[in-house]
Design a protein around this motif. Structure first.
Motif, PDB file in Angstrom:
ATOM      1  N   GLY A 291       0.796  -1.216   0.000  1.00 18.82           N
ATOM      2  CA  GLY A 291       0.000   0.000   0.000  1.00 18.82           C
ATOM      3  C   GLY A 291       0.833   1.273   0.000  1.00 18.82           C
ATOM      4  N   LYS A 292       2.144   1.132  -0.087  1.00 13.62           N
ATOM      5  CA  LYS A 292       3.049   2.279  -0.106  1.00 13.62           C
ATOM      6  C   LYS A 292       3.910   2.207  -1.361  1.00 13.62           C
ATOM      7  CE  LYS A 292       2.085   3.878   4.043  1.00 13.62           C
ATOM      8  NZ  LYS A 292       1.654   5.237   4.311  1.00 13.62           N
ATOM      9  N   PHE A 293       4.512   3.333  -1.714  1.00 16.65           N
ATOM     10  CA  PHE A 293       5.439   3.377  -2.835  1.00 16.65           C
ATOM     11  C   PHE A 293       6.580   4.303  -2.472  1.00 16.65           C
ATOM     12  CE2 PHE A 293       3.197   7.289  -3.519  1.00 16.65           C
ATOM     13  CZ  PHE A 293       4.153   8.147  -4.062  1.00 16.65           C
ATOM     14  N   THR A 294       7.663   4.206  -3.198  1.00 19.39           N
ATOM     15  CA  THR A 294       8.742   5.176  -3.107  1.00 19.39           C
ATOM     16  C   THR A 294       9.252   5.432  -4.513  1.00 19.39           C
ATOM     17  OG1 THR A 294      10.639   5.880  -1.790  1.00 19.39           O
ATOM     18  CG2 THR A 294      10.721   3.642  -2.707  1.00 19.39           C
ATOM     19  N   THR A 295      10.251   6.285  -4.624  1.00 15.24           N
ATOM     20  CA  THR A 295      10.769   6.643  -5.932  1.00 15.24           C
ATOM     21  C   THR A 295      12.213   6.182  -6.088  1.00 15.24           C
ATOM     22  OG1 THR A 295      11.582   8.808  -5.211  1.00 15.24           O
ATOM     23  CG2 THR A 295       9.290   8.695  -5.993  1.00 15.24           C
ATOM     24  N   TYR A 296      12.636   6.091  -7.340  1.00 10.53           N
ATOM     25  CA  TYR A 296      14.036   5.774  -7.618  1.00 10.53           C
ATOM     26  C   TYR A 296      14.931   6.788  -6.910  1.00 10.53           C
ATOM     27  CZ  TYR A 296      12.115   2.989 -11.469  1.00 10.53           C
ATOM     28  OH  TYR A 296      11.419   2.074 -12.219  1.00 10.53           O
ATOM     29  N   GLY A 297      14.546   8.050  -6.981  1.00  9.74           N
ATOM     30  CA  GLY A 297      15.341   9.112  -6.382  1.00  9.74           C
ATOM     31  C   GLY A 297      15.417   9.039  -4.870  1.00  9.74           C
ATOM     32  N   SER A 298      14.329   8.655  -4.215  1.00 13.28           N
ATOM     33  CA  SER A 298      14.340   8.540  -2.755  1.00 13.28           C
ATOM     34  C   SER A 298      15.298   7.453  -2.297  1.00 13.28           C
ATOM     35  CB  SER A 298      12.940   8.237  -2.229  1.00 13.28           C
ATOM     36  OG  SER A 298      12.095   9.330  -2.450  1.00 13.28           O
TER      37      SER A 298
ATOM     38  N   VAL B 185       8.454   3.999  -8.248  1.00 11.99           N
ATOM     39  CA  VAL B 185       7.951   4.767  -9.386  1.00 11.99           C
ATOM     40  C   VAL B 185       8.852   5.972  -9.636  1.00 11.99           C
ATOM     41  CG1 VAL B 185       5.571   3.996  -8.964  1.00 11.99           C
ATOM     42  CG2 VAL B 185       6.369   6.143  -7.957  1.00 11.99           C
ATOM     43  N   SER B 186       8.544   6.721 -10.663  1.00  8.84           N
ATOM     44  CA  SER B 186       9.342   7.898 -11.002  1.00  8.84           C
ATOM     45  C   SER B 186       9.133   9.017  -9.977  1.00  8.84           C
ATOM     46  CB  SER B 186       9.028   8.373 -12.413  1.00  8.84           C
ATOM     47  OG  SER B 186       7.684   8.731 -12.516  1.00  8.84           O
ATOM     48  N   SER B 187       9.954  10.041 -10.058  1.00  8.10           N
ATOM     49  CA  SER B 187       9.975  11.111  -9.056  1.00  8.10           C
ATOM     50  C   SER B 187       8.660  11.872  -8.930  1.00  8.10           C
ATOM     51  CB  SER B 187      11.104  12.090  -9.351  1.00  8.10           C
ATOM     52  OG  SER B 187      10.896  12.708 -10.605  1.00  8.10           O
ATOM     53  N   ASP B 188       7.834  11.835  -9.953  1.00  6.09           N
ATOM     54  CA  ASP B 188       6.556  12.541  -9.899  1.00  6.09           C
ATOM     55  C   ASP B 188       5.396  11.629  -9.505  1.00  6.09           C
ATOM     56  OD1 ASP B 188       6.633  11.110 -12.245  1.00  6.09           O
ATOM     57  OD2 ASP B 188       6.168  12.794 -13.556  1.00  6.09           O
ATOM     58  N   ALA B 189       5.725  10.519  -8.834  1.00  9.11           N
ATOM     59  CA  ALA B 189       4.718   9.546  -8.364  1.00  9.11           C
ATOM     60  C   ALA B 189       3.930   8.978  -9.531  1.00  9.11           C
ATOM     61  CB  ALA B 189       3.797  10.165  -7.313  1.00  9.11           C
TER      62      ALA B 189
ATOM     63  N   ALA C  53      -5.440   8.392 -15.386  1.00 11.10           N
ATOM     64  CA  ALA C  53      -5.252   7.821 -16.724  1.00 11.10           C
ATOM     65  C   ALA C  53      -3.812   7.913 -17.215  1.00 11.10           C
ATOM     66  CB  ALA C  53      -6.183   8.519 -17.719  1.00 11.10           C
ATOM     67  N   GLN C  54      -3.055   8.893 -16.716  1.00 13.04           N
ATOM     68  CA  GLN C  54      -1.661   9.045 -17.132  1.00 13.04           C
ATOM     69  C   GLN C  54      -0.693   8.238 -16.265  1.00 13.04           C
ATOM     70  OE1 GLN C  54      -3.662  11.991 -16.684  1.00 13.04           O
ATOM     71  NE2 GLN C  54      -4.167  11.716 -18.839  1.00 13.04           N
ATOM     72  N   GLY C  55      -1.199   7.555 -15.254  1.00 15.57           N
ATOM     73  CA  GLY C  55      -0.357   6.719 -14.406  1.00 15.57           C
ATOM     74  C   GLY C  55       0.166   7.383 -13.154  1.00 15.57           C
ATOM     75  N   TYR C  56      -0.356   8.564 -12.804  1.00 12.60           N
ATOM     76  CA  TYR C  56       0.054   9.237 -11.576  1.00 12.60           C
ATOM     77  C   TYR C  56      -0.705   8.645 -10.387  1.00 12.60           C
ATOM     78  CZ  TYR C  56       2.216  12.907 -14.387  1.00 12.60           C
ATOM     79  OH  TYR C  56       3.005  13.596 -15.266  1.00 12.60           O
ATOM     80  N   ILE C  57      -0.004   8.440  -9.280  1.00 10.22           N
ATOM     81  CA  ILE C  57      -0.646   7.962  -8.057  1.00 10.22           C
ATOM     82  C   ILE C  57      -1.361   9.136  -7.405  1.00 10.22           C
ATOM     83  CG2 ILE C  57      -0.264   6.977  -5.766  1.00 10.22           C
ATOM     84  CD1 ILE C  57       2.231   5.565  -6.996  1.00 10.22           C
ATOM     85  N   LEU C  58      -2.665   8.990  -7.195  1.00 13.05           N
ATOM     86  CA  LEU C  58      -3.464  10.031  -6.560  1.00 13.05           C
ATOM     87  C   LEU C  58      -3.266   9.964  -5.052  1.00 13.05           C
ATOM     88  CD1 LEU C  58      -6.723   9.601  -8.664  1.00 13.05           C
ATOM     89  CD2 LEU C  58      -4.782  11.147  -9.083  1.00 13.05           C
TER      90      LEU C  58
END
Length: 127
Positions: A26-33, A66-70, A97-102
């Motif tokens: 239920g959580k995510f992080t970014t490559y950059g983090s 995911v990427s830096s912009d979630a 629709a664009q794949g961004y995590i809300l």
């Protein structure tokens, strides 16, 4: 998959895998983090993630990075992007629709503070 050619590369790979395994459901992080925590470039993290073995891909929650912009990575094959999206949604995250995590702030996993590591120096790994 080719093995890293240096001791530092081997250690970086192992640490990326260890950190990804710790991301809760239920959580995510970014490559950059992950990269900031490890004191490496995000490209190092992305490189490790893109070269996971079949066994690692089957057991590691790679979809939580995911990427830096979630957003689900735009550089991934469409079939893998679809898998990533399905898995994130199955863990309770909503994506547009664009794949961004809300509501990304509610789902973001903080990896930790920047570590002062020199990957070629074994004594610095205790930092």
């Amino acid at each position: 998959m080719p093995k890293p050619k240096s001791l530092a590369g081997t250690r970086i790979r192992a640490e990326v895998i260890r950190l990804v395994a710790l991301i809760p459901v239920g959580k995510f992080t970014t490559y950059g983090s992950i990269a900031v925590h490890m004191n490496v470039a995000a490209l190092h993290v992305a490189s490790v993630m893109s070269r996971l073995t079949k066994e690692e891909s089957a057991t590691l929650p790679w979809h939580r990075v995911v990427s830096s912009d979630a957003r689900v990575s735009q550089n991934m094959e469409a079939s893998l992007s679809a898998v990533q999206r399905e898995r994130l949604e199955s863990e309770g995250m909503e994506l547009d629709a664009q794949g961004y995590i809300l509501d990304s702030d509610a789902h973001f996993h903080v990896v930790g503070l920047r570590r002062n590591i020199r990957w070629s120096d074994p004594s610095s790994l205790d930092a």
